[in-house]
Design an enzyme around this catalytic site. Structure first.
Site, PDB file in Angstrom:
ATOM      1  N   HIS A  49       0.830  -1.198   0.000  1.00  0.00           N
ATOM      2  CA  HIS A  49       0.000   0.000   0.000  1.00  0.00           C
ATOM      3  C   HIS A  49       0.867   1.252   0.000  1.00  0.00           C
ATOM      4  CE1 HIS A  49      -4.165  -1.312   1.279  1.00  0.00           C
ATOM      5  NE2 HIS A  49      -4.342  -0.358   0.403  1.00  0.00           N
ATOM      6  N   GLU A  66      -1.488 -17.536 -20.687  1.00  0.00           N
ATOM      7  CA  GLU A  66      -0.203 -17.333 -19.997  1.00  0.00           C
ATOM      8  C   GLU A  66       0.520 -18.648 -19.756  1.00  0.00           C
ATOM      9  OE1 GLU A  66      -1.053 -15.087 -16.417  1.00  0.00           O
ATOM     10  OE2 GLU A  66      -2.809 -16.270 -15.940  1.00  0.00           O
ATOM     11  N   ASP A 108       3.744 -14.508 -16.882  1.00  0.00           N
ATOM     12  CA  ASP A 108       3.729 -15.960 -16.702  1.00  0.00           C
ATOM     13  C   ASP A 108       4.087 -16.702 -17.976  1.00  0.00           C
ATOM     14  OD1 ASP A 108       3.190 -16.547 -13.989  1.00  0.00           O
ATOM     15  OD2 ASP A 108       1.204 -15.682 -14.244  1.00  0.00           O
ATOM     16  N   CYS A 117      -1.358  -7.898 -21.162  1.00  0.00           N
ATOM     17  CA  CYS A 117      -1.419  -7.180 -19.883  1.00  0.00           C
ATOM     18  C   CYS A 117      -0.211  -7.471 -18.988  1.00  0.00           C
ATOM     19  CB  CYS A 117      -2.715  -7.500 -19.140  1.00  0.00           C
ATOM     20  SG  CYS A 117      -2.843  -9.219 -18.665  1.00  0.00           S
TER      21      CYS A 117
HETATM   22  C1  PEP Z   1       0.916 -12.058 -16.245  1.00  0.00           C
HETATM   23  O1  PEP Z   1       1.196 -13.195 -15.887  1.00  0.00           O
HETATM   24  O2  PEP Z   1       1.479 -11.476 -17.177  1.00  0.00           O
HETATM   25  C2  PEP Z   1      -0.123 -11.293 -15.543  1.00  0.00           C
HETATM   26  C3  PEP Z   1      -0.540 -10.136 -15.997  1.00  0.00           C
HETATM   27  O3  PEP Z   1      -0.592 -11.808 -14.390  1.00  0.00           O
HETATM   28  P1  PEP Z   1       0.219 -11.770 -12.997  1.00  0.00           P
HETATM   29  O4  PEP Z   1       1.427 -10.912 -13.186  1.00  0.00           O
HETATM   30  O5  PEP Z   1      -0.735 -11.232 -11.999  1.00  0.00           O
HETATM   31  O6  PEP Z   1       0.535 -13.211 -12.801  1.00  0.00           O
HETATM   32 MG    MG Z   2      -0.164 -14.246 -14.604  1.00  0.00          MG
END
Ligand code: PEP
Ligand code: MG
Length: 593
Positions: A204, A446, A470, A517
């Site tokens: 936070h 992923e 991932d 993402c």
């Molecule tokens: C990813 O794996 O790219 C993702 C966006 O999810 P996280 O980083 O939360 O695993």
């Molecule tokens: Mg991920």
């Protein structure tokens, strides 16, 4: 003579959690949670000690409420919400009962009894290697420090504390740790930046620093042993550096960097309300990744086109009341309405891996990243999953809401999740709760098995969101949090680049859209490859929005398509990185400085 020597420059590395550069004298602050003296009291002192404790709890409650309304009026109600959690900690009946019993049975002073009970809780929380649970420990410690201070100085005037920082000159502060409430109460005119020994990027405190635009570096090892108050310090929040006694040369370099950065930000700010499009006019949606609702103002300020990834693990790993359908629906609805006319894509629970929850501690796994994670947990706990799905659906009545499932390895999982989604819809129908029946549903791609079966996945969903953090880890068998193998974690590994290209092509063959993402979406070196792969959406950290918008605007889509083809001919990641670097240096050198 030794004293007259120019002090040597010392560079301490940490994690840059809030960008920016500050140069100022260093001040030390943030007392540790220290054990008070234990005093054995006369046999009849119990009642008066208990009264003292009650008075300190009342005073603390009042102070927290006052701070809450002050912050509410200045920084905003989202940040003031932290103090609700503090009030819950303060009024925890189990803790108070135990302290009262200790005062009674051990005949000790209230400070010592209170410290003893709280410290036991803190020690068990600190043993857990989970950043979210460690964050809970910080909140508890924050409240306990206030209570102890009020016991020691009942009038509420004395004692240490961040607000009592005793310096007039604008400074950089260094602390073992800063609590979220310390951070939110920082006086921006006097505190130019901060560095802490503890902390993580997901804390936070880090998020507060970003929202407040205070450059910050956390997790600086041995910080408190390396510093002296008053020395000149330089915080480089971009690269996670604290530089003590910077040399003339370093200062000149950073002054130049600051100037360039200021000019760049001024230029980038003009893109705040611009469309995100390539030089030849191909539109791309540029949205933001968030983890906490407190990040929304920053997301909007940076001109993001909605939220492309709302990580929701926080609900399950923090306050238990956040897990209820009601509370989740309230928060998701807030996100949906505030982001209108843009939307929010809520990712369902992705615990497991490095984000462990209580059931993981009951049965530790030898390979957590290959274990009970993401959709696997949700499908195994359908009631918890459906609670979240109903909450997301309810929010969809108030704005544009999408939903996506993490960590899918086979089509059965996405089908199972969709079946539970249909059940959740029926349940809401039955009680007359409105929702968007056509809510967009996405699959996070992923895991390589999902990437290779992308056509089959596409038949089950409305969009793909590629989780490259991932995807890189599972394609190259490199643990994303293991420093030892960090140099093998290559976003430009040809296998990764080929998979991204394949996933997006499969989405388009099946008439659905595809976004990215993972962290690479915000890395402007990677932008030409993603544009070349015809990505439809990029979801990035709020601080990267304008940089990525600028990078996209400098690129031509056909050129990038050829560039990607050439990249996929390479055999080594380093060759692709070099190509990306060269192109970025030609098209937007100011962004990679
Ligand atoms: C990813 O794996 O790219 C993702 C966006 O999810 P996280 O980083 O939360 O695993
Ligand atoms: Mg991920």
């Amino acid at each position: 003579m030794a004293n007259e020597k120019t002090p040597e420059e010392l560079r301490l590395k940490g994690i840059g959690v809030s960008p920016g550069i500050a140069i100022a004298p260093l001040q030390l602050t943030g007392s540790r949670f220290e054990e008070p003296e234990t005093r054995v009291l006369p046999a009849d002192s119990g009642p008066s000690e208990k009264t003292r404790l009650q008075a300190a709890l009342t005073a603390t409650r009042e102070q927290i409420r006052a701070l809450q309304s002050e912050i509410d009026g200045t920084v905003g109600s989202d940040h003031a919400g932290i103090f609700d959690a503090h009030l819950l900690v303060l009024d925890d009946a189990t803790v108070i009962d135990e302290v009262m019993r200790r005062i009674e049975t051990r005949q000790i002073n209230a400070e010592s009894a209170y410290y003893g009970v709280i410290n036991r809780y803190l020690e068990s929380l600190r043993k857990i290697a989970d950043p979210y649970l460690r964050e809970r420990a910080i909140d508890i410690e924050d409240v306990a420090r206030r209570v102890l201070k009020n016991l020691r100085w009942p009038s509420g005037t004395g004692g240490e504390g961040i607000r009592g920082l005793d310096f007039e000159v604008p400074s950089i502060i260094a602390a073992h740790d800063l609590t979220p409430s310390d951070t939110v109460a920082l006086d921006r005119k006097r505190v130019l930046a901060f560095a802490t020994e503890a902390g993580s990027a997901t804390s936070h405190t880090a998020i507060m620093a970003r929202s407040l635009n205070i450059p910050a570096v956390v997790a600086v090892r041995d910080l408190m042993d390396s510093i002296h108050p008053g020395v000149t310090a330089l915080i480089d929040g971009y690269h996670g550096l604290l530089i003590l006694n910077p040399t003339e040369e370093t200062l000149a370099d950073y002054e130049a960097l600051k100037k360039r950065e200021g000019q760049l930000l001024k230029k980038l700010n003009k893109l705040r309300d611009a469309e995100t499009a390539t030089a030849d006019g191909r539109r791309i949606t540029l949205s933001a990744n968030i983890e906490f609702i407190e990040e929304l103002p920053q997301v909007k300020k940076q001109g993001a086109e909605g939220v492309g990834l709302y990580r929701t693990e926080f609900f399950y790993l923090n306050e238990t009341d956040l897990r209820t359908e009601e509370r989740q629906a309230e928060i998701y609805t807030k996100a949906a309405s505030e982001l209108t006319p843009h939307g929010v894509i809520i990712r369902t629970l992705d615990v497991g891996g490095d984000k462990l929850w209580p059931e993981h501690f009951e049965e530790p796994e030898p390979n957590p990243f290959l274990g009970w994670r993401g959709i696997r947990v949700s499908l195994a706990r359908p009631e918890i999953f459906k609670t979240q799905l109903r909450a997301v659906l309810r929010a969809s009545a108030h704005g544009k809401v999408g939903l996506m499932y993490p960590f899918l390895s086979c089509v059965e999982e996405v089908r199972g999740a969709n079946q539970l989604l249909e059940e959740a819809k029926l349940e809401l129908d039955r009680v007359g709760q409105p929702f968007d029946p056509d809510i967009e549903v996405g699959a996070m791609i992923e895991i390589p098995s999902a990437a290779l079966m992308a056509d089959a996945f596409a038949a089950e969903v409305d969009f793909f969101s590629i989780g490259t953090n991932d995807l890189i880890q599972y394609t190259t068998a490199v643990d994303r949090i293991n420093e030892r193998v960090a140099d093998l974690y290559q976003p430009t590994h040809p296998a990764v680049v080929k998979l991204i290209h394949e996933i997006i092509a499969a989405a388009h063959r099946n008439n659905i859209w595809a976004g990215v993402c993972g962290e690479i979406a915000g890395d402007v070196l990677m932008t030409p490859l993603l544009i070349g792969a015809k990505v439809d959406e990029l979801s990035v950290g709020a601080a990267q929005i304008l940089r990525v918008r600028r990078a996209v605007s400098q690129l031509d889509s056909d050129y990038c398509a050829n560039f990607l083809q050439e990249a996929m001919q390479q055999r080594e990641g380093s060759e692709i990185t070099a190509m990306c670097r060269e192109l970025a240096a030609e098209k937007y050198p100011e962004l990679i400085d």
